[in-house]
Design a protein around this motif. Structure first.
Motif, PDB file in Angstrom:
ATOM      1  N   HIS A 310       0.903  -1.140  -0.113  1.00 47.91           N
ATOM      2  CA  HIS A 310      -0.086  -0.033   0.012  1.00 47.91           C
ATOM      3  C   HIS A 310       0.842   1.114  -0.313  1.00 47.91           C
ATOM      4  O   HIS A 310       1.623   1.258   0.757  1.00 47.91           O
ATOM      5  CB  HIS A 310      -0.804  -0.028   1.492  1.00 47.91           C
ATOM      6  N   VAL A 311       0.621   2.325  -0.788  1.00 46.32           N
ATOM      7  CA  VAL A 311       1.204   3.545  -0.871  1.00 46.32           C
ATOM      8  C   VAL A 311       0.372   4.852  -0.414  1.00 46.32           C
ATOM      9  O   VAL A 311      -0.949   4.689  -1.090  1.00 46.32           O
ATOM     10  CB  VAL A 311       2.054   3.959  -2.054  1.00 46.32           C
ATOM     11  N   VAL A 312       0.491   5.393   0.537  1.00 41.78           N
ATOM     12  CA  VAL A 312      -0.668   6.460   0.857  1.00 41.78           C
ATOM     13  C   VAL A 312       0.243   7.423   0.652  1.00 41.78           C
ATOM     14  O   VAL A 312       1.286   8.007   1.024  1.00 41.78           O
ATOM     15  CB  VAL A 312      -0.846   6.218   2.309  1.00 41.78           C
ATOM     16  N   VAL A 313      -0.341   8.483  -0.254  1.00 37.65           N
ATOM     17  CA  VAL A 313       0.415   9.804  -0.513  1.00 37.65           C
ATOM     18  C   VAL A 313      -0.638  10.872   0.115  1.00 37.65           C
ATOM     19  O   VAL A 313      -1.767  10.924  -0.053  1.00 37.65           O
ATOM     20  CB  VAL A 313       0.528  10.207  -1.998  1.00 37.65           C
ATOM     21  N   ILE A 314      -0.026  11.816   0.675  1.00 44.85           N
ATOM     22  CA  ILE A 314      -0.562  13.023   1.348  1.00 44.85           C
ATOM     23  C   ILE A 314      -0.244  14.321   0.673  1.00 44.85           C
ATOM     24  O   ILE A 314       1.057  14.821   0.708  1.00 44.85           O
ATOM     25  CB  ILE A 314      -0.244  13.013   2.746  1.00 44.85           C
ATOM     26  N   ASP A 315      -1.284  14.775  -0.186  1.00 41.77           N
ATOM     27  CA  ASP A 315      -0.979  15.996  -0.890  1.00 41.77           C
ATOM     28  C   ASP A 315      -1.479  17.182  -0.286  1.00 41.77           C
ATOM     29  O   ASP A 315      -2.681  17.356   0.007  1.00 41.77           O
ATOM     30  CB  ASP A 315      -1.653  15.615  -2.294  1.00 41.77           C
ATOM     31  N   ARG A 316      -0.541  18.145  -0.190  1.00 41.84           N
ATOM     32  CA  ARG A 316      -1.220  19.515   0.456  1.00 41.84           C
ATOM     33  C   ARG A 316      -1.267  20.466  -0.833  1.00 41.84           C
ATOM     34  O   ARG A 316      -0.811  21.676  -0.777  1.00 41.84           O
ATOM     35  CB  ARG A 316      -0.042  20.048   1.439  1.00 41.84           C
ATOM     36  N   ASP A 317      -2.030  20.181  -1.817  1.00 45.92           N
ATOM     37  CA  ASP A 317      -1.907  20.503  -2.951  1.00 45.92           C
ATOM     38  C   ASP A 317      -2.939  19.732  -3.923  1.00 45.92           C
ATOM     39  O   ASP A 317      -3.401  18.725  -3.440  1.00 45.92           O
ATOM     40  CB  ASP A 317      -0.528  20.685  -3.499  1.00 45.92           C
ATOM     41  N   VAL A 318      -3.298  20.583  -4.912  1.00 52.90           N
ATOM     42  CA  VAL A 318      -4.193  19.938  -5.952  1.00 52.90           C
ATOM     43  C   VAL A 318      -4.022  20.368  -7.561  1.00 52.90           C
ATOM     44  O   VAL A 318      -3.609  21.400  -7.445  1.00 52.90           O
ATOM     45  CB  VAL A 318      -5.891  19.942  -5.393  1.00 52.90           C
ATOM     46  N   SER A 319      -4.247  19.323  -8.213  1.00 56.95           N
ATOM     47  CA  SER A 319      -4.154  19.890  -9.545  1.00 56.95           C
ATOM     48  C   SER A 319      -5.752  19.669 -10.261  1.00 56.95           C
ATOM     49  O   SER A 319      -6.257  18.328 -10.257  1.00 56.95           O
ATOM     50  CB  SER A 319      -3.316  19.103 -10.553  1.00 56.95           C
ATOM     51  N   PHE A 320      -6.482  20.808 -10.121  1.00 54.51           N
ATOM     52  CA  PHE A 320      -7.793  20.812 -10.321  1.00 54.51           C
ATOM     53  C   PHE A 320      -8.282  19.830 -11.667  1.00 54.51           C
ATOM     54  O   PHE A 320      -7.513  20.074 -12.582  1.00 54.51           O
ATOM     55  CB  PHE A 320      -8.711  22.057 -10.417  1.00 54.51           C
ATOM     56  N   GLY A 321      -9.174  19.031 -11.252  1.00 60.26           N
ATOM     57  CA  GLY A 321      -9.588  18.294 -12.450  1.00 60.26           C
ATOM     58  C   GLY A 321      -8.902  16.879 -12.649  1.00 60.26           C
ATOM     59  O   GLY A 321      -9.033  16.057 -13.572  1.00 60.26           O
ATOM     60  N   ALA A 322      -7.819  16.755 -11.849  1.00 63.73           N
ATOM     61  CA  ALA A 322      -6.910  15.813 -11.939  1.00 63.73           C
ATOM     62  C   ALA A 322      -7.001  14.904 -10.583  1.00 63.73           C
ATOM     63  O   ALA A 322      -7.934  14.540 -10.096  1.00 63.73           O
ATOM     64  CB  ALA A 322      -5.496  15.834 -12.324  1.00 63.73           C
ATOM     65  N   GLU A 323      -5.950  15.177  -9.913  1.00 60.38           N
ATOM     66  CA  GLU A 323      -5.616  14.821  -8.451  1.00 60.38           C
ATOM     67  C   GLU A 323      -4.621  15.618  -7.780  1.00 60.38           C
ATOM     68  O   GLU A 323      -4.013  16.447  -8.220  1.00 60.38           O
ATOM     69  CB  GLU A 323      -5.528  13.324  -8.377  1.00 60.38           C
ATOM     70  N   PHE A 343      -2.998   2.149  -4.441  1.00 65.82           N
ATOM     71  CA  PHE A 343      -2.317   3.609  -4.296  1.00 65.82           C
ATOM     72  C   PHE A 343      -3.553   4.317  -3.714  1.00 65.82           C
ATOM     73  O   PHE A 343      -4.698   4.092  -4.084  1.00 65.82           O
ATOM     74  CB  PHE A 343      -2.084   4.082  -5.387  1.00 65.82           C
ATOM     75  N   HIS A 344      -3.236   4.844  -2.747  1.00 66.56           N
ATOM     76  CA  HIS A 344      -4.274   5.980  -2.028  1.00 66.56           C
ATOM     77  C   HIS A 344      -3.839   7.385  -2.083  1.00 66.56           C
ATOM     78  O   HIS A 344      -2.778   7.637  -1.259  1.00 66.56           O
ATOM     79  CB  HIS A 344      -4.527   5.335  -0.590  1.00 66.56           C
ATOM     80  N   GLY A 345      -4.479   8.316  -2.784  1.00 67.79           N
ATOM     81  CA  GLY A 345      -3.980   9.764  -2.738  1.00 67.79           C
ATOM     82  C   GLY A 345      -4.829  10.539  -1.974  1.00 67.79           C
ATOM     83  O   GLY A 345      -6.010  10.576  -2.196  1.00 67.79           O
ATOM     84  N   PHE A 346      -4.502  11.189  -0.851  1.00 68.11           N
ATOM     85  CA  PHE A 346      -5.208  11.852  -0.028  1.00 68.11           C
ATOM     86  C   PHE A 346      -4.627  13.315  -0.368  1.00 68.11           C
ATOM     87  O   PHE A 346      -3.601  13.893  -0.608  1.00 68.11           O
ATOM     88  CB  PHE A 346      -4.694  11.624   1.360  1.00 68.11           C
ATOM     89  N   VAL A 347      -5.808  14.204  -0.453  1.00 68.81           N
ATOM     90  CA  VAL A 347      -5.712  15.744  -0.476  1.00 68.81           C
ATOM     91  C   VAL A 347      -6.072  16.072   0.937  1.00 68.81           C
ATOM     92  O   VAL A 347      -7.113  15.965   1.573  1.00 68.81           O
ATOM     93  CB  VAL A 347      -6.477  16.352  -1.598  1.00 68.81           C
ATOM     94  N   ALA A 348      -4.968  16.661   1.732  1.00 73.19           N
ATOM     95  CA  ALA A 348      -5.363  16.871   3.132  1.00 73.19           C
ATOM     96  C   ALA A 348      -4.407  18.320   3.373  1.00 73.19           C
ATOM     97  O   ALA A 348      -3.389  18.495   2.817  1.00 73.19           O
ATOM     98  CB  ALA A 348      -4.703  15.777   4.055  1.00 73.19           C
ATOM     99  N   GLY A 349      -5.111  19.161   4.495  1.00 80.62           N
ATOM    100  CA  GLY A 349      -4.022  20.223   5.228  1.00 80.62           C
ATOM    101  C   GLY A 349      -3.809  21.276   4.134  1.00 80.62           C
ATOM    102  O   GLY A 349      -2.987  22.016   4.299  1.00 80.62           O
ATOM    103  N   ILE A 350      -4.534  21.462   3.089  1.00 81.43           N
ATOM    104  CA  ILE A 350      -4.698  22.785   2.196  1.00 81.43           C
ATOM    105  C   ILE A 350      -5.068  23.802   2.684  1.00 81.43           C
ATOM    106  O   ILE A 350      -6.118  23.733   3.459  1.00 81.43           O
ATOM    107  CB  ILE A 350      -4.902  22.376   0.726  1.00 81.43           C
ATOM    108  N   GLY A 351      -4.434  24.971   2.574  1.00 82.87           N
ATOM    109  CA  GLY A 351      -5.049  26.265   3.035  1.00 82.87           C
ATOM    110  C   GLY A 351      -4.789  26.175   4.498  1.00 82.87           C
ATOM    111  O   GLY A 351      -5.587  27.025   5.130  1.00 82.87           O
ATOM    112  N   GLY A 352      -3.760  25.683   5.042  1.00 83.15           N
ATOM    113  CA  GLY A 352      -3.246  25.731   6.528  1.00 83.15           C
ATOM    114  C   GLY A 352      -4.081  24.851   7.488  1.00 83.15           C
ATOM    115  O   GLY A 352      -4.034  24.847   8.663  1.00 83.15           O
ATOM    116  N   LYS A 353      -4.929  23.781   6.897  1.00 86.27           N
ATOM    117  CA  LYS A 353      -5.559  22.796   7.871  1.00 86.27           C
ATOM    118  C   LYS A 353      -4.357  22.025   8.432  1.00 86.27           C
ATOM    119  O   LYS A 353      -3.593  21.417   7.692  1.00 86.27           O
ATOM    120  CB  LYS A 353      -6.549  22.100   6.695  1.00 86.27           C
TER     121      LYS A 353
END
Lengths: 387, 602
Positions: A310-323, A343-353
């Motif tokens: 398992h790979v978990v990726v934490i992105d503090r960013d996003v490319s709109f319309g993709a991931e 593969f598990h792509g998380f979008v988290a913590g953006i905008g200071g969360k």
């Protein structure tokens, strides 16, 4: 000598220790302290450098290009919108092969207006040809700026050192400050490959036909690929002298890990705590901190997750319309080598969360069980969005 | 499929020609494609455009590497572009210019057709003489040689496409259709292929890391377009060239600007021993063509001359050369005085003889309003002192005197104004008809006075001074043949050839004030008979543009539309980048000092 310092102060200190000769910047929160500190240092005569006040980030980078072409060690710093405003000249700096070092405070892009941490600003500059390094603590800010000058001047490529808004810029931590003599030994004066010379006039970045242009780009690509090994080598040398390591990629308990969590910046520390907790719970978890995103340390990543299912990726960013941008990068780099992965792509913590230990443990739980709070949209999971 | 390549210069309409040609073929039912090759967006730089014509749909894109026809809109391009590159063997080249004698020859197995496109364009009012618009003209010629394009379709396409003068453009094409001729109907085998220009970088290993270039790049060169070339030369300014005595006026004014008034006086005395007199009597032709007049008023050179002359100049009277000759000058008017002065300065031992009790001749008869007798006296005293002249005054001037002098002197010169006192033919040994500047008889030199200089006119004082100096020069040359002494430079001999040595001012030393504050004194405020004080003289000197000499005002550089003028270390301070200069002439027009001139040099 140990001293309590904010990330911005540590960066300014590193620039002073590096004996940069030219600084040009436009203030922007949360970078402001950094350039104020530098202008004070220069104003007090503690650093022999020219500080050029400009009306915009675009001009800041443009003047850094001019100064760097003149053959001096050059520094600038910005954040968020300011970095976006620099975009066009970032290509120029890299194409001219100028060893400029920049510190970027990772802050969310507007609108809506937000001052807090987010990596979309620098990740959306990943194709400009700049080396990108993401710090995980205040000490790393100071160390990586010094390493960055060595790498930049050897590779003739610009380096962007990224630090998380507020988590680093405004967070005070004790850091170890090296002696000037030791730094001077590690980082000798700049010897530019080519520079402006009135006795020997040259045009830089002149017009160029398609065949030569393409080959020039190919050469730059090859040189950029070499930076991963070059950074590693110089970071090792730094480690031998100063006993602190700032590698392009950093694995934690990953050797036998069946599940690996990947993140960048300050989240890496939080992720390590979560890994410890998961290990206590009997999960064979590990983590990888990608400190370098350009060049992308694909080889190091492949070996760090050799055992993972398992790979978990934490992105503090996003490319709109993709991931998430890191999720795309990591997937692309693994496609040829390792496909037996969940593969598990998380979008988290953006905008200071805040990204918390509990949060990371929860992401892992959701990744393994398929059950959790994060909203699945396409291939990415958005954590902590409103119901 | 037929591939056609156009070569032209930016602004000539090569791209439009390619579109018109494609439209004409299209109207005839062909499949077509036309496109430009964009290099530098620069008027006059080499450009190319392409047309594909086929009986099938055209799907390929990109440059036509092996065209069958090449059209050249400007044959001067042959010097910088290989128009035959990739051209099929047996392919055709259409040129805009009939005589290829002054162009680079085209070699290779090609047929060459040509039309005098420029003349036809002008005949139909297309473009200007300098830049005729030949794109539609050459298409008319193309229709004839291509044999698969109808002239009617072409003319229709021209009328539909050109931005102005559609009828004239179509008619010009029609005219060219009949006028085109084959220069070389059959392909000839190449004697030697033109060497392909060597690429600066041949392989990956030669690539520089930093994208830098030295010198100029080929892409935007326009130098071959030029038919007039700017040339910068320091030359004599109008003040000096109008001055009968040839005084180095800009150098004198420059010395005043630098506060070195004695140097200014020395410079004046090098050409004119009586500056205080000429500064009052002369009609100052120096000011007539003064370039400062174009801005406000001419420099008050006459007043400056008085100012300069008023310094006592107690420098050494050491002559500049040594000459063993003894010379008697009869007559102490301005001619005799000047002649004696220059001979004395050049080392001769000079005796000046006059009937009067004091020197000055005709000058003594002038009213004190014209020239203060005190100034006249001090001017002559300085002249006598600096030239070590021995004055013999109150002698009886007649032909017996001449006979007597002959025993003690190597040469006897008679001031033409004194000849009235000597009756020609009275003495059998003298033949007064024979002696002139080139013919000295029996040690006697009787210079001739030009008609317009007699009787004595005080306003022409500088002419008398110049004549005296020339007589001294002639005399000295005569003596030098005997003694090999250094000749005295003549003020007017240079004029005959129209050539004068340029004034060697160092541009870096020149300081000018082009537009002084309104409060500065103007020449008109300087009284005609006053001597300016130090401040007034300095302020007036600063108005001088130092013309004829480049003083790095940089007007040319700031006005050059092609950034083709650079500062340089040569004497004129600027140099021209002839690889880019198109010869527009703006620099020559703008140069306030007439240093830059356009010349017909290729």
């Amino acid at each position: 000598m140990k001293k309590l310092m904010m990330g911005t102060e540590a960066a300014a200190l590193a620039v002073r220790l590096a004996r940069a000769q030219f600084v040009s910047a436009y203030p922007i929160t949360p970078q402001t302290n950094l350039v104020e500190e530098l202008s004070n240092i220069i104003g007090r005569g503690e650093m022999k450098a020219k500080y050029l006040t400009v009306e915009s980030e675009h001009s800041a980078m443009a003047s850094c290009i001019g100064a760097s072409l003149a053959g001096v060690r050059t520094f600038t710093a910005t954040s968020s919108q300011g970095l976006a405003y620099m975009h066009e000249v970032l290509h120029y700096a890299a194409g001219m092969r100028l060893p400029i070092v920049m510190v970027n405070a990772n802050r969310a892009l507007s609108p809506p207006w937000n001052l807090y941490c987010d990596h979309t600003d620098s990740l959306s500059q990943r194709d400009t040809g700049w080396v990108q390094y993401y710090c995980d603590d205040v000490q790393d800010v100071m160390d990586s700026v010094l390493i960055a000058y060595r790498v930049a001047e050897q590779a003739q490529l610009p380096v962007m050192i990224n630090m998380d808004a507020f988590y680093l810029t405004h967070t005070s931590e004790p850091i170890d400050i090296p002696d000037q003599e030791e730094v001077d030994r590690f980082l000798p004066p700049i010897h530019p490959l080519s520079k402006l010379d009135v006795e020997n006039p040259k045009t830089f970045g002149n017009v160029c036909g398609s065949d030569l242009y393409m080959t020039m780009k190919f050469k730059r690509h090859l040189d950029m690929l070499d930076v991963e090994a070059l950074w590693e080598k110089i970071a090792d040398e730094y480690n031998r002298t100063f006993k602190r390591h700032s590698p392009p990629i950093e694995a934690y308990r990953a050797q036998d890990a069946e599940l690996v969590v990947i993140g960048i910046g300050t989240a890496a520390g939080t992720i390590r705590l979560a890994i410890d907790r998961l290990r206590e719970q009997g999960v064979a978890a590990g983590s990888v901190r990608l400190s370098m995103v350009r060049p992308f340390p694909a080889k190091g990543l492949r070996s760090a997750i050799a055992k993972a299912k398992h790979v978990v990726v934490i992105d503090r960013d996003v490319s709109f319309g993709a991931e998430g941008i890191l999720a795309q990068e990591i997937k692309a780099s693994l496609y040829e080598h390792k496909r037996d992965l969940e593969f598990h792509g998380f979008v988290a913590g953006i905008g200071g969360k805040d990204i918390t230990t509990d949060g990371v443990v929860e992401f892992v739980r959701q990744a393994v069980s398929g059950q959790g709070q994060a909203k699945q949209v396409g291939s990415s999971l958005w954590a902590e969005v409103m119901p | 499929m037929i591939g056609i390549r156009f070569h032209g210069r930016g602004g000539q309409g090569a791209v439009l020609a390619s579109k018109i040609l494609a439209s004409a073929y299209f109207a005839q039912g062909f499949h077509v494609q036309s496109f430009p090759f964009f290099g530098m967006e620069r008027k006059g730089a080499a450009v190319a455009a392409f047309v594909r014509v086929a009986n099938r749909p055209i799907v390929e894109r990109g440059e036509i590497l092996n065209p069958s026809i090449v059209v050249v809109l400007d044959s001067t391009l042959l010097q910088m572009v290989d128009v035959t590159r990739g051209l099929e063997s047996g392919g055709t080249i259409l040129l805009d210019y009939l005589s290829q004698d002054d162009r680079r020859p085209i070699e290779g197995p090609f047929r060459i057709a040509a039309v005098d496109a420029g003349s036809i364009a002008l005949e139909y009012g297309l473009g200007s003489k300098i830049a005729p618009i030949v794109n539609t003209v050459i298409l008319g010629a193309f229709a004839k040689i291509a044999d698969n394009l109808s002239l009617d379709h072409l003319m229709a396409a021209i009328k539909a496409s050109v931005p102005i003068n559609p009828e004239q453009n179509a008619a010009a094409a029609h005219s060219a259709y009949s006028a085109v001729q084959w220069l070389r109907g059959e392909p000839i085998p190449p004697r030697e292929r033109l060497a392909q220009p060597k690429r600066a970088i041949q392989c990956f290993a030669e690539l520089p890391t930093v994208p830098e270039t030295r010198d100029v790049i080929d892409w935007n060169q326009t130098g071959t377009w030029r038919y007039l070339t700017p040339v910068a030369t320091n030359k004599l300014p109008p003040c000096s060239s109008n001055c009968p005595t040839g005084m180095p006026i800009p150098e004198m004014i420059q010395a005043v600007k630098q506060g070195d008034n004695l140097k200014a006086l020395q410079l004046a005395l090098s050409a004119n021993p009586l500056p205080g007199v000429t500064g009052r009597l002369c009609y100052h032709p120096c000011q007539i063509d003064c370039i400062r007049r174009r801005i406000d008023q001419p420099i008050a050179i006459q007043q400056l001359e008085r100012f300069i002359a008023a310094h006592d100049g107690s420098f050494s009277n050491e002559p500049s050369a040594y000459c063993p000759a003894r010379v008697a000058v009869v007559g102490a008017g301005p001619i005799g005085l000047t002649c004696g002065y220059f001979l004395g300065r050049s080392g001769c031992r000079v005796a000046l003889l006059a009937g009067e009790e004091q020197p000055g001749g005709a000058l003594l008869g002038l009213s004190p309003q014209k020239v203060d007798p005190q100034i006249l006296k001090s001017e002559m005293e300085r002249l006598v002192r600096l030239s070590n002249i021995e004055l013999r005054l109150g002698v009886t001037v007649d032909d017996h005197l001449l006979t007597d002098l002959r025993s003690g002197f190597d040469l006897i010169i008679v001031d033409p104004f004194e000849l009235a006192d000597i009756s020609p033919g009275k003495h059998s040994a003298l033949d007064f008809t024979k002696s002139d500047a080139t013919h000295i008889v029996d040690k006697l030199f009787l210079p001739v006075l030009p008609k317009e200089l007699k009787p004595f006119k005080s306003a022409l004082i500088a002419r008398y001074v110049a004549l005296g100096r020339n007589i001294a020069g002639d005399a000295h040359r005569h003596l030098a043949v005997k003694d090999r002494a250094d000749p005295v430079p003549s003020s007017e001999s240079a004029d005959e050839n129209g050539v004068r040595a340029p004034i060697a001012l160092n541009p870096a030393e020149i300081r000018i004030n082009r537009f002084p504050a309104a409060s500065s004194p103007r020449p008109s405020t300087l009284g005609k008979d006053t001597i300016p004080d130090d401040g007034e003289a300095l302020s007036e000197a600063f108005r001088c543009l130092s013309c004829g000499t480049c003083n790095l005002c940089l007007q040319c550089i700031s006005n050059c539309p092609d950034v083709s003028i650079q500062l340089s270390r040569n004497s004129t301070g600027v140099s021209f980048d002839l690889q880019h200069c198109k010869g527009c002439g703006i620099c020559a027009h703008e140069c306030p000092r007439d240093v830059i001139r356009m010349e017909k040099i290729i």
